[in-house]
Design a protein around this motif. Structure first.
Motif, PDB file in Angstrom:
ATOM      1  N   LYS A   1       0.859  -1.192   0.000  1.00 20.40           N
ATOM      2  CA  LYS A   1       0.000   0.000   0.000  1.00 20.40           C
ATOM      3  C   LYS A   1       0.891   1.236   0.000  1.00 20.40           C
ATOM      4  N   TYR A   2       1.424   1.501  -1.175  1.00 14.96           N
ATOM      5  CA  TYR A   2       2.396   2.594  -1.268  1.00 14.96           C
ATOM      6  C   TYR A   2       1.764   3.942  -0.939  1.00 14.96           C
ATOM      7  N   LEU A   3       0.471   4.056  -1.246  1.00 20.79           N
ATOM      8  CA  LEU A   3      -0.188   5.334  -1.038  1.00 20.79           C
ATOM      9  C   LEU A   3      -0.174   5.726   0.446  1.00 20.79           C
ATOM     10  N   ASP A   4      -0.133   4.702   1.325  1.00 20.71           N
ATOM     11  CA  ASP A   4      -0.088   5.006   2.757  1.00 20.71           C
ATOM     12  C   ASP A   4       1.138   5.830   3.119  1.00 20.71           C
ATOM     13  N   LEU A   5       2.198   5.669   2.348  1.00 22.69           N
ATOM     14  CA  LEU A   5       3.419   6.416   2.651  1.00 22.69           C
ATOM     15  C   LEU A   5       3.187   7.905   2.483  1.00 22.69           C
ATOM     16  N   ILE A   6       2.290   8.240   1.551  1.00 22.91           N
ATOM     17  CA  ILE A   6       2.064   9.640   1.231  1.00 22.91           C
ATOM     18  C   ILE A   6       0.861  10.184   1.990  1.00 22.91           C
ATOM     19  N   GLU A   7      -0.158   9.368   2.096  1.00 27.34           N
ATOM     20  CA  GLU A   7      -1.421   9.894   2.590  1.00 27.34           C
ATOM     21  C   GLU A   7      -1.649   9.701   4.077  1.00 27.34           C
ATOM     22  N   SER A   8      -0.745   8.999   4.758  1.00 27.27           N
ATOM     23  CA  SER A   8      -0.956   8.792   6.191  1.00 27.27           C
ATOM     24  C   SER A   8      -0.969  10.129   6.902  1.00 27.27           C
ATOM     25  N   PRO A   9      -1.825  10.257   7.928  1.00 27.11           N
ATOM     26  CA  PRO A   9      -1.832  11.510   8.698  1.00 27.11           C
ATOM     27  C   PRO A   9      -0.527  11.664   9.466  1.00 27.11           C
ATOM     28  N   GLU A  10      -0.210  12.891   9.791  1.00 26.11           N
ATOM     29  CA  GLU A  10       1.026  13.164  10.498  1.00 26.11           C
ATOM     30  C   GLU A  10       0.982  12.499  11.866  1.00 26.11           C
ATOM     31  N   GLY A  11       2.085  11.899  12.250  1.00 25.36           N
ATOM     32  CA  GLY A  11       2.104  11.228  13.542  1.00 25.36           C
ATOM     33  C   GLY A  11       3.526  11.069  14.008  1.00 25.36           C
ATOM     34  N   ASP A  12       3.662  10.347  15.125  1.00 24.84           N
ATOM     35  CA  ASP A  12       4.986  10.186  15.705  1.00 24.84           C
ATOM     36  C   ASP A  12       5.797   9.121  14.994  1.00 24.84           C
ATOM     37  N   ASP A  13       5.088   8.209  14.363  1.00 21.98           N
ATOM     38  CA  ASP A  13       5.828   7.100  13.759  1.00 21.98           C
ATOM     39  C   ASP A  13       5.870   7.219  12.241  1.00 21.98           C
ATOM     40  N   GLN A  14       6.803   6.518  11.713  1.00 26.52           N
ATOM     41  CA  GLN A  14       7.015   6.512  10.272  1.00 26.52           C
ATOM     42  C   GLN A  14       5.885   5.715   9.586  1.00 26.52           C
ATOM     43  N   PRO A  15       5.273   6.249   8.555  1.00 30.36           N
ATOM     44  CA  PRO A  15       4.276   5.432   7.855  1.00 30.36           C
ATOM     45  C   PRO A  15       4.940   4.269   7.136  1.00 30.36           C
ATOM     46  N   THR A  16       4.242   3.157   7.088  1.00 25.89           N
ATOM     47  CA  THR A  16       4.790   2.004   6.380  1.00 25.89           C
ATOM     48  C   THR A  16       3.836   1.586   5.272  1.00 25.89           C
ATOM     49  N   ALA A  17       4.391   0.924   4.287  1.00 27.27           N
ATOM     50  CA  ALA A  17       3.575   0.376   3.205  1.00 27.27           C
ATOM     51  C   ALA A  17       3.337  -1.082   3.502  1.00 27.27           C
ATOM     52  N   ARG A  18       2.146  -1.415   3.950  1.00 21.83           N
ATOM     53  CA  ARG A  18       1.864  -2.802   4.308  1.00 21.83           C
ATOM     54  C   ARG A  18       1.654  -3.638   3.056  1.00 21.83           C
ATOM     55  N   PRO A  19       2.080  -4.885   3.115  1.00 23.50           N
ATOM     56  CA  PRO A  19       1.795  -5.766   1.969  1.00 23.50           C
ATOM     57  C   PRO A  19       0.324  -6.177   1.939  1.00 23.50           C
ATOM     58  N   VAL A  20      -0.251  -6.134   0.763  1.00 26.15           N
ATOM     59  CA  VAL A  20      -1.636  -6.587   0.611  1.00 26.15           C
ATOM     60  C   VAL A  20      -1.699  -7.646  -0.485  1.00 26.15           C
ATOM     61  N   SER A  21      -2.606  -8.585  -0.306  1.00 25.17           N
ATOM     62  CA  SER A  21      -2.780  -9.648  -1.290  1.00 25.17           C
ATOM     63  C   SER A  21      -3.355  -9.078  -2.576  1.00 25.17           C
ATOM     64  N   LEU A  22      -2.860  -9.556  -3.686  1.00 24.83           N
ATOM     65  CA  LEU A  22      -3.420  -9.121  -4.960  1.00 24.83           C
ATOM     66  C   LEU A  22      -4.657  -9.930  -5.333  1.00 24.83           C
ATOM     67  N   ILE A  23      -4.994 -10.909  -4.525  1.00 26.75           N
ATOM     68  CA  ILE A  23      -6.240 -11.636  -4.775  1.00 26.75           C
ATOM     69  C   ILE A  23      -7.364 -11.014  -3.973  1.00 26.75           C
ATOM     70  N   THR A  24      -7.166 -10.926  -2.650  1.00 28.59           N
ATOM     71  CA  THR A  24      -8.254 -10.450  -1.809  1.00 28.59           C
ATOM     72  C   THR A  24      -8.147  -8.961  -1.503  1.00 28.59           C
ATOM     73  N   GLY A  25      -6.985  -8.376  -1.705  1.00 32.35           N
ATOM     74  CA  GLY A  25      -6.817  -6.969  -1.369  1.00 32.35           C
ATOM     75  C   GLY A  25      -6.613  -6.723   0.115  1.00 32.35           C
ATOM     76  N   LYS A  26      -6.595  -7.794   0.904  1.00 29.89           N
ATOM     77  CA  LYS A  26      -6.447  -7.647   2.359  1.00 29.89           C
ATOM     78  C   LYS A  26      -4.968  -7.730   2.736  1.00 29.89           C
ATOM     79  N   PRO A  27      -4.617  -7.113   3.865  1.00 29.71           N
ATOM     80  CA  PRO A  27      -3.218  -7.209   4.308  1.00 29.71           C
ATOM     81  C   PRO A  27      -2.824  -8.664   4.557  1.00 29.71           C
ATOM     82  N   ILE A  28      -1.638  -9.031   4.147  1.00 33.55           N
ATOM     83  CA  ILE A  28      -1.178 -10.406   4.388  1.00 33.55           C
ATOM     84  C   ILE A  28       0.246 -10.374   4.914  1.00 33.55           C
ATOM     85  N   ASP A  29       0.624 -11.467   5.523  1.00 32.08           N
ATOM     86  CA  ASP A  29       2.026 -11.675   5.861  1.00 32.08           C
ATOM     87  C   ASP A  29       2.626 -12.484   4.724  1.00 32.08           C
TER      88      ASP A  29
END
Lengths: 516, 242
Positions: free
Chosen positions: A106-134
């Motif tokens: 979720k690359y867009l999270d890097l740009i669109e995350s609200p300002e906060g104390d922690d670094q935004p991360t791009a979580r991996p998401v499944s290309l089948i279900t669109g849900k976050p996966i490990d």
């Protein structure tokens, strides 16, 4: 004599640096689509390793390829009886987890995350279900990890190798591995074609490219089981199987396929082979040890007048015959006898040949006693407590081949159905070329020794020079000798590729929609 | 009542058959890419076994049974003339019907409880599940309550079906049948009519020619010997591009 032409390939494994440029070139052109994300028509594996899909070489799991039983050759996991009775549920079908679940971030999270104390991360998401996966697996998950227990030790080719030999291969410091780039082999006896109940898969007569007709494929999915190389992929979204098309639109236009064109190590050669289709059946029915020789016997001398006459009778174009005479594949495979097919025991007569790698086997690991040296060292200096030496000397020419640290059995299991003599023969030749060239360029090898090596390998100085030239200094036109297509009209029938890009791939007319 | 009978037993069959015929031919000819069984085994390969296998073998037997009775009703009656053979037929058909139902329910549960399958499932899939389950249940109900179906199907329903195909629809007998039987007839023609718009269409392309086809297939774009014959310029032959 039924002469046909085949576009065949040679991959020179000594030159492969494992950069995956070929995979990316292919992915960008052909499989960057929904349902095809997990497909890598071209992939590069680290050997020893489990590969992609996991342990694809183990046909006790995947039931791919042909097997010979009581003198009869039949498909191991598919075929008419098995294919039709298992059509409602194919017990031998690999599922997506055997490959890997395709993912993006979720690359867009890097740009669109609200300002906060922690670094935004791009979580991996499944290309089948669109849900976050490990992410648990990827197409080259075992890249460069040949020493690890998860991958190298599970390599199906390890089953005949003794634990001691395996230990030598696996100790991380003593690790030896090489890369194995794989595409569809465009076999002469393709198991996928034979297994397709709906008859959607066929081999093109003109150039031997094996294709799946997307309009006829009905998702009976037997080809996925039948291909022992697991190079036929099921598109879970469109409900159609897909495979490497050898970039046939490029081949027809006289261009090298994308994977080959982009190859950084320039390991890939592509050219025409003329072969005798009448002999295919008897070649396939041979014993395991004869398979490679049978396959080489199929390949005809393109300079032989009788072959040329028969080829012309069969409608092989002059340009194709001409290309066959300059084919780098013919030189590597037949003339010099340097290249071997991958897993000939699958009996599909693959038309992709590999020059077995010499580099990782050249050096030996010797046990030495470093104690004296270490005692002399300053007490505060860092000391290595190992007592082995990575010895690359080739003083004893064939001696090194006998005590190589990369078991010959392993390479033989990959390229010669277990026949170590065949691989040894190739290695002798490769080594002889090196020694000969060292005599020419450096001059510290005596003539007697170099000549003796060449003679032992069955080469002459001139042939060794030719091998050297085509291995190390080939121009683009020497690596890819592709005959001009004689299908100008057929090409015109194709629609503009861009129309279907991102939907179903090449050659489909009209707007492509998934079935309902 | 007559209006309803006329609509469901005459109009619906003709509409359904016309839609089936035209739609299937159109889809086969022009929408080859959409002609697929859309197998989802690749995304879920375990539970499918308990759904797909009982359903498909069940439906194969049941459908063939209906077809045989439709084509040779006298054969079925002759077979049924001995009570033992009648029982064998009825009981085995009932078992296959149960197998269909079990398979369908397993498939339904599988499809809607496996997260991955949501992304290869459309509304039509739900419609055909419902239709097939309804059809199977009414079929089993009829087989259980109105014995023996195989016999009266051949004497009562087959003439009606034949009359439909002869374009002289005769519903005098059928219109007196219980409503469950009518529901089964309506369900059957609805399923037939829906075939071109659903994945059911894959039953029209069973790979039967695979049985006698040679294993290997090599295709040339045109007769490879003709290519080089000066008497047959290429332009005269349209390449056989699949």
């Amino acid at each position: 004599m039924d002469v046909r032409s085949q576009i065949a390939m040679v991959f020179h494994l000594d030159k492969c640096i494992g950069c995956h440029t070929c995979s990316i070139a292919c992915k960008n052109i052909w499989t960057d689509r929904k349902g095809a994300e997990y497909m890598w028509w071209n992939n590069v594996e680290t050997k020893p390793g489990t590969g992609y899909p996991t342990k694809w070489e183990d046909q006790e799991i995947y039931r791919g390829g042909w097997e010979k039983k009581n003198g009869k050759v039949s498909l191991k996991g598919a075929g008419k009886r098995r294919g039709l009775t298992n059509i409602f549920y194919n017990p031998n079908l690999p599922i997506i987890d055997d490959y890997y679940e395709p993912f993006t971030y979720k690359y867009l999270d890097l740009i669109e995350s609200p300002e906060g104390d922690d670094q935004p991360t791009a979580r991996p998401v499944s290309l089948i279900t669109g849900k976050p996966i490990d992410i648990k697996m990827g197409p080259n998950w075992d890249d460069d990890l040949s020493g690890t227990p998860d991958f190298a030790r599970n390599d199906p080719n390890m089953k005949n190798i003794s634990p001691e030999e395996q230990e030598v291969m696996f100790q991380l410091e003593k690790m030896a591995f090489f890369y194995l780039p794989r595409i569809c082999n465009h076999c002469l006896n393709p198991a996928c074609v034979a297994s397709c109940p709906s008859g959607a898969i066929y081999k093109r007569g003109e150039d031997g490219v094996v294709l799946i007709n997307q309009e006829v494929c009905r998702a009976w999915r037997m080809c996925v089981t039948a291909c022992p190389y697991k190079k036929s992929y099921y598109n879970w979204y469109t409900g159609k199987s897909e495979k490497c098309i050898l970039c046939y639109p490029r081949i027809e236009a006289g261009l090298a396929p994308a994977c080959m064109h982009s190859c950084v190590g320039r390991i890939r050669y592509l050219g025409v082979l003329l072969y005798d289709a009448d002999k295919i059946e008897s070649a396939v029915h041979g014993d395991d040890k004869d398979l490679i020789n049978n396959q080489l016997d199929l390949i005809l001398d393109p300079f032989d007048k009788e072959v040329i006459r028969a080829a012309k009778m069969n409608g092989v174009a002059d340009s194709t015959i001409h290309a066959a005479q300059f084919s780098p594949v013919y030189k590597f495979v037949k003339e010099w006898g340097l290249a071997l097919p991958l897993h000939p025991e699958f009996r599909t007569l693959p038309m992709l040949f590999y020059v077995p790698p010499l580099l990782p086997v050249m050096a030996t690991v010797k046990k030495v006693d470093n104690k004296d040296q270490q005692d002399k060292m300053d007490p505060i200096a860092k000391k290595w407590d190992d007592n082995w030496l990575y010895d690359t000397s080739t003083k004893e020419l064939w001696g090194t081949l006998d005590e190589i640290r990369f078991p010959l059995k392993y390479i033989a299991s990959l390229f010669s159905a277990g026949d170590e003599e065949i691989v040894k023969d190739k290695w002798k030749k490769l080594l002889a070329v090196r020694i000969h060239r060292r005599r020419v360029t450096v001059g510290d090898v005596s003539d007697e020794k170099a000549d003796a090596t060449l003679a032992d390998a069955g080469l002459t100085a001139a042939v060794a020079d030719a091998i050297y030239a085509l291995t190390s200094l080939p121009k683009f036109e020497e690596r890819f000798v592709i005959p001009a297509a004689h299908r100008e009209q057929a090409i015109e029938m194709m629609d503009f590729t861009g129309d279907a890009k991102g939907e179903a791939g090449f050659g489909i007319k009209g707007k492509v929609k998934r079935g309902i | 009542m007559d209006v309803l009978n006329n609509f469901f037993l005459i109009a619906l069959p003709y509409v359904a058959l016309a839609v089936f015929l035209i739609g299937s031919i159109y889809r086969y000819t022009y929408k080859g890419f959409q002609f697929s069984s859309l197998s989802s085994q690749f995304l879920e390969g375990r539970k499918l076994f308990y759904g797909s296998v009982p359903f498909h073998w069940g439906v194969l037997f049941i459908f063939t049974g209906h077809l045989v009775a439709f084509l040779i009703p006298r054969g079925i009656l002759a077979w049924n003339s001995q009570p033992l053979r009648l029982m064998i037929l009825e009981i085995s058909a009932f078992i296959f019907g149960i197998s269909m139902l079990v398979g369908l329910i397993n498939l339904l549960i599988r499809r809607y409880t496996t997260p991955r399958l949501r992304f290869v499932t459309n509304k039509m899939d739900f419609v055909i599940y419902m239709l097939l389950i309804l059809q199977t249940i009414t079929g089993l109900w009829i087989a259980y309550n109105f014995r023996w179906g195989s016999s009266w199907f051949s004497t009562l329903l087959v003439p009606y079906l034949h009359s439909i195909f002869k374009l002289q629809p005769d519903i005098s007998a059928v219109s007196l049948l219980p409503w469950t039987v009518k529901l089964h007839i309506i369900g059957a023609f609805t399923i037939i009519g829906i075939v071109p718009f659903s994945r059911l269409i894959h039953f029209l392309v069973p790979p039967i020619d695979y049985i006698w086809r040679p294993y290997q297939q090599v295709r040339w774009y045109w007769g490879r010997r003709k290519v080089r014959s000066p008497r047959t310029p290429w332009s005269l032959h349209r390449p056989k591009n699949n």
